[in-house]
Design a protein around this motif. Structure first.
Motif, PDB file in Angstrom:
ATOM      1  N   CYS A  13      29.954  37.410  47.020  1.00 57.61           N
ATOM      2  CA  CYS A  13      30.437  37.763  47.592  1.00 57.61           C
ATOM      3  C   CYS A  13      31.620  38.393  45.887  1.00 57.61           C
ATOM      4  O   CYS A  13      32.210  39.312  45.435  1.00 57.61           O
ATOM      5  CB  CYS A  13      31.427  38.150  48.248  1.00 57.61           C
ATOM      6  SG  CYS A  13      32.303  36.843  48.355  1.00 57.61           S
ATOM      7  N   ILE A  14      31.494  37.458  45.231  1.00 56.76           N
ATOM      8  CA  ILE A  14      32.132  37.203  43.754  1.00 56.76           C
ATOM      9  C   ILE A  14      30.986  38.394  42.668  1.00 56.76           C
ATOM     10  O   ILE A  14      31.426  39.185  42.236  1.00 56.76           O
ATOM     11  CB  ILE A  14      32.453  36.086  43.514  1.00 56.76           C
ATOM     12  CG1 ILE A  14      33.376  35.557  44.399  1.00 56.76           C
ATOM     13  CG2 ILE A  14      33.165  36.350  42.089  1.00 56.76           C
ATOM     14  CD1 ILE A  14      34.923  36.371  43.987  1.00 56.76           C
ATOM     15  N   CYS A  15      29.868  37.286  42.385  1.00 55.76           N
ATOM     16  CA  CYS A  15      28.527  37.942  41.323  1.00 55.76           C
ATOM     17  C   CYS A  15      27.788  38.670  41.807  1.00 55.76           C
ATOM     18  O   CYS A  15      27.071  39.543  41.754  1.00 55.76           O
ATOM     19  CB  CYS A  15      28.580  37.057  40.491  1.00 55.76           C
ATOM     20  SG  CYS A  15      27.399  35.525  41.698  1.00 55.76           S
ATOM     21  N   ASN A  16      28.121  38.409  43.731  1.00 56.16           N
ATOM     22  CA  ASN A  16      26.285  39.586  43.796  1.00 56.16           C
ATOM     23  C   ASN A  16      24.864  39.202  43.919  1.00 56.16           C
ATOM     24  O   ASN A  16      23.914  39.395  43.538  1.00 56.16           O
ATOM     25  CB  ASN A  16      26.380  40.963  43.367  1.00 56.16           C
ATOM     26  CG  ASN A  16      25.360  41.812  44.760  1.00 56.16           C
ATOM     27  OD1 ASN A  16      25.803  41.706  45.502  1.00 56.16           O
ATOM     28  ND2 ASN A  16      25.283  43.045  44.605  1.00 56.16           N
ATOM     29  N   ASN A  53      41.935  39.430  37.330  1.00 54.38           N
ATOM     30  CA  ASN A  53      42.206  40.456  38.270  1.00 54.38           C
ATOM     31  C   ASN A  53      41.481  40.324  39.012  1.00 54.38           C
ATOM     32  O   ASN A  53      40.914  41.092  40.235  1.00 54.38           O
ATOM     33  CB  ASN A  53      43.003  42.104  37.719  1.00 54.38           C
ATOM     34  CG  ASN A  53      43.992  41.784  37.031  1.00 54.38           C
ATOM     35  OD1 ASN A  53      44.603  40.726  37.348  1.00 54.38           O
ATOM     36  ND2 ASN A  53      44.468  41.933  35.092  1.00 54.38           N
ATOM     37  N   GLU A  54      40.076  41.041  38.286  1.00 53.18           N
ATOM     38  CA  GLU A  54      38.686  41.685  39.129  1.00 53.18           C
ATOM     39  C   GLU A  54      38.633  40.309  39.773  1.00 53.18           C
ATOM     40  O   GLU A  54      38.112  40.960  41.395  1.00 53.18           O
ATOM     41  CB  GLU A  54      38.009  41.904  38.074  1.00 53.18           C
ATOM     42  CG  GLU A  54      36.392  41.791  39.099  1.00 53.18           C
ATOM     43  CD  GLU A  54      36.010  43.363  39.936  1.00 53.18           C
ATOM     44  OE1 GLU A  54      35.290  43.437  40.492  1.00 53.18           O
ATOM     45  OE2 GLU A  54      36.717  44.416  39.579  1.00 53.18           O
ATOM     46  N   ILE A  55      38.269  39.519  39.600  1.00 47.33           N
ATOM     47  CA  ILE A  55      38.444  37.877  40.907  1.00 47.33           C
ATOM     48  C   ILE A  55      39.353  38.032  41.481  1.00 47.33           C
ATOM     49  O   ILE A  55      38.709  37.551  43.010  1.00 47.33           O
ATOM     50  CB  ILE A  55      37.636  36.661  39.721  1.00 47.33           C
ATOM     51  CG1 ILE A  55      35.931  37.061  38.853  1.00 47.33           C
ATOM     52  CG2 ILE A  55      37.870  35.695  40.259  1.00 47.33           C
ATOM     53  CD1 ILE A  55      35.831  35.384  38.158  1.00 47.33           C
ATOM     54  N   LEU A  56      40.011  37.764  41.046  1.00 44.25           N
ATOM     55  CA  LEU A  56      41.635  37.700  41.714  1.00 44.25           C
ATOM     56  C   LEU A  56      41.667  39.084  43.689  1.00 44.25           C
ATOM     57  O   LEU A  56      41.229  39.303  44.373  1.00 44.25           O
ATOM     58  CB  LEU A  56      43.023  38.100  41.355  1.00 44.25           C
ATOM     59  CG  LEU A  56      44.309  38.102  42.242  1.00 44.25           C
ATOM     60  CD1 LEU A  56      44.332  35.901  42.658  1.00 44.25           C
ATOM     61  CD2 LEU A  56      45.666  38.415  41.428  1.00 44.25           C
ATOM     62  N   SER A  57      41.429  40.418  43.276  1.00 41.09           N
ATOM     63  CA  SER A  57      41.274  41.777  43.929  1.00 41.09           C
ATOM     64  C   SER A  57      39.930  40.984  44.895  1.00 41.09           C
ATOM     65  O   SER A  57      39.960  41.450  46.414  1.00 41.09           O
ATOM     66  CB  SER A  57      40.484  43.452  43.028  1.00 41.09           C
ATOM     67  OG  SER A  57      39.719  42.622  42.119  1.00 41.09           O
ATOM     68  N   ARG A  58      38.492  40.509  44.396  1.00 37.41           N
ATOM     69  CA  ARG A  58      37.628  40.217  44.952  1.00 37.41           C
ATOM     70  C   ARG A  58      37.594  39.010  46.210  1.00 37.41           C
ATOM     71  O   ARG A  58      37.946  38.847  47.556  1.00 37.41           O
ATOM     72  CB  ARG A  58      36.376  39.495  43.863  1.00 37.41           C
ATOM     73  CG  ARG A  58      34.860  40.887  43.750  1.00 37.41           C
ATOM     74  CD  ARG A  58      34.110  40.420  43.026  1.00 37.41           C
ATOM     75  NE  ARG A  58      34.092  41.331  41.997  1.00 37.41           N
ATOM     76  CZ  ARG A  58      32.986  42.191  41.784  1.00 37.41           C
ATOM     77  NH1 ARG A  58      31.806  40.771  42.013  1.00 37.41           N
ATOM     78  NH2 ARG A  58      32.319  42.872  40.815  1.00 37.41           N
ATOM     79  N   ILE A  59      38.254  38.179  45.927  1.00 40.13           N
ATOM     80  CA  ILE A  59      38.932  36.589  46.709  1.00 40.13           C
ATOM     81  C   ILE A  59      40.117  37.250  47.931  1.00 40.13           C
ATOM     82  O   ILE A  59      39.905  37.020  48.802  1.00 40.13           O
ATOM     83  CB  ILE A  59      39.779  35.478  45.624  1.00 40.13           C
ATOM     84  CG1 ILE A  59      39.126  34.939  45.374  1.00 40.13           C
ATOM     85  CG2 ILE A  59      40.347  34.780  46.726  1.00 40.13           C
ATOM     86  CD1 ILE A  59      39.480  34.505  43.650  1.00 40.13           C
ATOM     87  N   LYS A  60      41.192  38.474  47.074  1.00 40.82           N
ATOM     88  CA  LYS A  60      41.925  38.805  48.493  1.00 40.82           C
ATOM     89  C   LYS A  60      40.881  40.034  49.120  1.00 40.82           C
ATOM     90  O   LYS A  60      41.070  39.796  50.971  1.00 40.82           O
ATOM     91  CB  LYS A  60      42.110  39.790  47.590  1.00 40.82           C
ATOM     92  CG  LYS A  60      44.096  39.602  46.727  1.00 40.82           C
ATOM     93  CD  LYS A  60      44.675  40.495  46.286  1.00 40.82           C
ATOM     94  CE  LYS A  60      45.963  39.641  45.130  1.00 40.82           C
ATOM     95  NZ  LYS A  60      47.035  39.857  44.424  1.00 40.82           N
ATOM     96  N   ALA A  61      40.150  40.370  48.846  1.00 39.95           N
ATOM     97  CA  ALA A  61      39.383  41.252  49.866  1.00 39.95           C
ATOM     98  C   ALA A  61      38.525  40.149  50.928  1.00 39.95           C
ATOM     99  O   ALA A  61      38.149  41.202  52.428  1.00 39.95           O
ATOM    100  CB  ALA A  61      38.269  42.391  49.335  1.00 39.95           C
ATOM    101  N   LEU A  62      38.272  38.869  50.919  1.00 36.29           N
ATOM    102  CA  LEU A  62      37.446  38.086  51.625  1.00 36.29           C
ATOM    103  C   LEU A  62      38.621  38.010  52.825  1.00 36.29           C
ATOM    104  O   LEU A  62      38.185  37.442  53.719  1.00 36.29           O
ATOM    105  CB  LEU A  62      36.798  37.269  50.852  1.00 36.29           C
ATOM    106  CG  LEU A  62      35.895  36.889  50.002  1.00 36.29           C
ATOM    107  CD1 LEU A  62      36.477  35.123  49.236  1.00 36.29           C
ATOM    108  CD2 LEU A  62      35.465  36.761  50.338  1.00 36.29           C
ATOM    109  N   PHE A  63      39.639  38.505  53.022  1.00 37.67           N
ATOM    110  CA  PHE A  63      40.708  37.969  53.316  1.00 37.67           C
ATOM    111  C   PHE A  63      41.401  39.440  54.773  1.00 37.67           C
ATOM    112  O   PHE A  63      43.034  38.568  55.367  1.00 37.67           O
ATOM    113  CB  PHE A  63      42.226  36.735  53.420  1.00 37.67           C
ATOM    114  CG  PHE A  63      41.011  35.786  53.035  1.00 37.67           C
ATOM    115  CD1 PHE A  63      41.149  34.663  53.396  1.00 37.67           C
ATOM    116  CD2 PHE A  63      41.230  35.064  51.426  1.00 37.67           C
ATOM    117  CE1 PHE A  63      40.336  33.676  53.452  1.00 37.67           C
ATOM    118  CE2 PHE A  63      40.729  33.953  51.223  1.00 37.67           C
ATOM    119  CZ  PHE A  63      40.083  33.386  52.152  1.00 37.67           C
ATOM    120  N   ARG A  64      41.465  40.199  54.364  1.00 41.60           N
ATOM    121  CA  ARG A  64      41.282  41.435  55.095  1.00 41.60           C
ATOM    122  C   ARG A  64      40.699  41.737  55.974  1.00 41.60           C
ATOM    123  O   ARG A  64      39.392  41.248  56.066  1.00 41.60           O
ATOM    124  CB  ARG A  64      40.773  42.290  53.697  1.00 41.60           C
ATOM    125  CG  ARG A  64      42.127  42.215  52.576  1.00 41.60           C
ATOM    126  CD  ARG A  64      41.946  43.872  51.726  1.00 41.60           C
ATOM    127  NE  ARG A  64      42.599  43.880  50.406  1.00 41.60           N
ATOM    128  CZ  ARG A  64      41.971  44.648  49.164  1.00 41.60           C
ATOM    129  NH1 ARG A  64      41.212  44.157  49.264  1.00 41.60           N
ATOM    130  NH2 ARG A  64      43.049  43.739  48.126  1.00 41.60           N
TER     131      ARG A  64
END
Length: 64
Positions: A13-16, A53-64
């Protein structure tokens, strides 16, 4: 990487990317997959990292 029909491979989900080891090359988080390469990058991540910031937003998306 050659794709084969009928085989489900995990995509990070981070690097696809699909890890060479398949499902053994990472971990599931909720309904997502995180490869070992990205897991190691996250552990070393600092606020000064270029794509922090890009990686942080992808990590946050995991928990939405």
């Amino acid at each position: 990487m050659e794709e084969k029909k009928g085989i489900l491979l995990p995509r990070c989900c981070i690097c696809n990317e699909v890890p060479v080891e398949g499902i053994c090359g990472g971990m599931k988080i909720r309904r997502n997959f995180l490869c070992q390469k990205c897991e190691e990058a996250i552990v070393k991540l600092t606020a000064e990292t270029a794509d922090y910031n890009e990686i942080l937003s992808r990590i946050k998306a995991l928990f939405r």
